[in-house]
Design an enzyme around this catalytic site. Structure first.
Site, short mmCIF file in Angstrom:
data_model
loop_
_atom_site.label_atom_id
_atom_site.label_comp_id
_atom_site.label_asym_id
_atom_site.label_seq_id
_atom_site.Cartn_x
_atom_site.Cartn_y
_atom_site.Cartn_z
N TYR A 176 13.64 77.72 6.18
CA TYR A 176 14.41 76.74 7.39
C TYR A 176 14.07 75.15 6.84
CZ TYR A 176 15.19 74.94 12.05
OH TYR A 176 15.59 74.25 13.04
N LYS A 180 17.34 72.80 6.07
CA LYS A 180 17.58 71.49 7.35
C LYS A 180 17.43 70.29 6.48
CE LYS A 180 18.79 73.93 10.90
NZ LYS A 180 20.03 73.79 11.70
#
Length: 276
Positions: A176, A180
């Site tokens: 993640y 990002k």
């Protein structure tokens, strides 16, 4: 302060969470059309029905579309449908993404999981930028009329959904955080490439938000709610509508000189950590 958002929006991930809140906010703010795109067509249809009940433009139209952002052809079909229905795209919000379900340290990270995050969060965003840009480059420049004066505000605006993890690292969520960070790099690069074409590209970088994605993260880590209360200075997570408010400003003519930035909306969480 009227945002003068009377154009056409394309919102991916609009079946739930932040994307849904953004689609509904455009309808309420006066957009003449919103393409409500999601992998789950039934969810998109539900959002479309809700948007029609709160729309303020007398000519408002919602266009629910099924889209798989990892598939270039699927994205192109979405964009083609938008142009056929509305002739142009003024605001493109790339909200489709996948979040954290399992917490693992880097030495237990799985390549298959990283690939899944990369396909949706990064390549999915890239696919949408590429396809929408082809339309925006060829459409006329919009004009803002304010206090008896008018100024040009560009051909279109692209807004990517990043995360406060676009700037910081959190333990045990390598895929993640990595993807990002990549979304922020993509945003900056696209902003440079598209500025000569009068297209702005920015990102919104939320912290924890009351969405199904965060619910899934909590299910994977029961200690998360207490951690949230401890480290968020405002002592609560955001509501999707609070994120949508910032999205609307960032895509409106009121932010016409802003490009290549990520706006952190996290209740002050990152104030207490070192950012990059």
């Amino acid at each position: 302060m009227a945002l003068q958002l009377n154009g056409v929006a394309v919102v991916t991930g609009a079946g739930s969470g932040i994307g849904k809140a953004v689609a509904l906010a455009y309808a309420a703010e006066g957009a003449r059309g919103v393409v409500i795109a999601d992998l789950n067509l039934e969810a998109a249809l539900q959002t479309a029905r809700e948007s029609e009940s709160i729309a303020t433009s007398p000519t408002y139209r919602a266009l629910p579309v099924a889209v798989d952002v990892t598939d270039e052809k699927s994205v192109d079909r979405m964009v083609t449908a938008a142009v056929q229905a509305f002739d142009r795209i003024d605001y493109s919000v790339n909200s489709a993404g996948i979040g954290v379900k399992h917490h693992k340290p880097v030495y237990k990270a799985e390549v298959s999981e990283m690939n899944a995050f990369w396909q949706v969060n990064v390549l999915g965003t890239l696919n949408c930028i590429k396809s929408v840009t082809k339309v925006m480059k060829s459409q006329s420049v919009s004009t803002l009329n304010k206090q008896g004066k008018s100024r040009q505000v560009g051909r279109g605006v692209i807004l990517n959904v990043g995360s406060c993890n676009s700037y910081i690292a959190t333990p045990d969520i390598v895929p993640y955080t990595t993807t990002k960070h990549a979304v922020m790099g993509l945003t900056k690069s696209a902003a440079l490439d598209l500025a000569p074409h009068e297209i702005r590209v920015n990102a919104i970088c939320p912290g924890w938000v009351n969405t199904p994605m965060v619910t899934a993260a909590i299910n994977g880590n029961p200690d998360l709610p207490e951690m949230m209360r401890t480290i968020i200075p405002m002592s609560r997570i955001a509501e999707p509508e609070e994120i949508a408010d910032v999205v609307l400003f960032m895509t409106s003519p009121r932010s016409s000189y802003v490009t290549g930035v990520g706006w952190v909306v996290d209740g002050g969480t990152t104030l207490q950590v070192q950012t990059c």
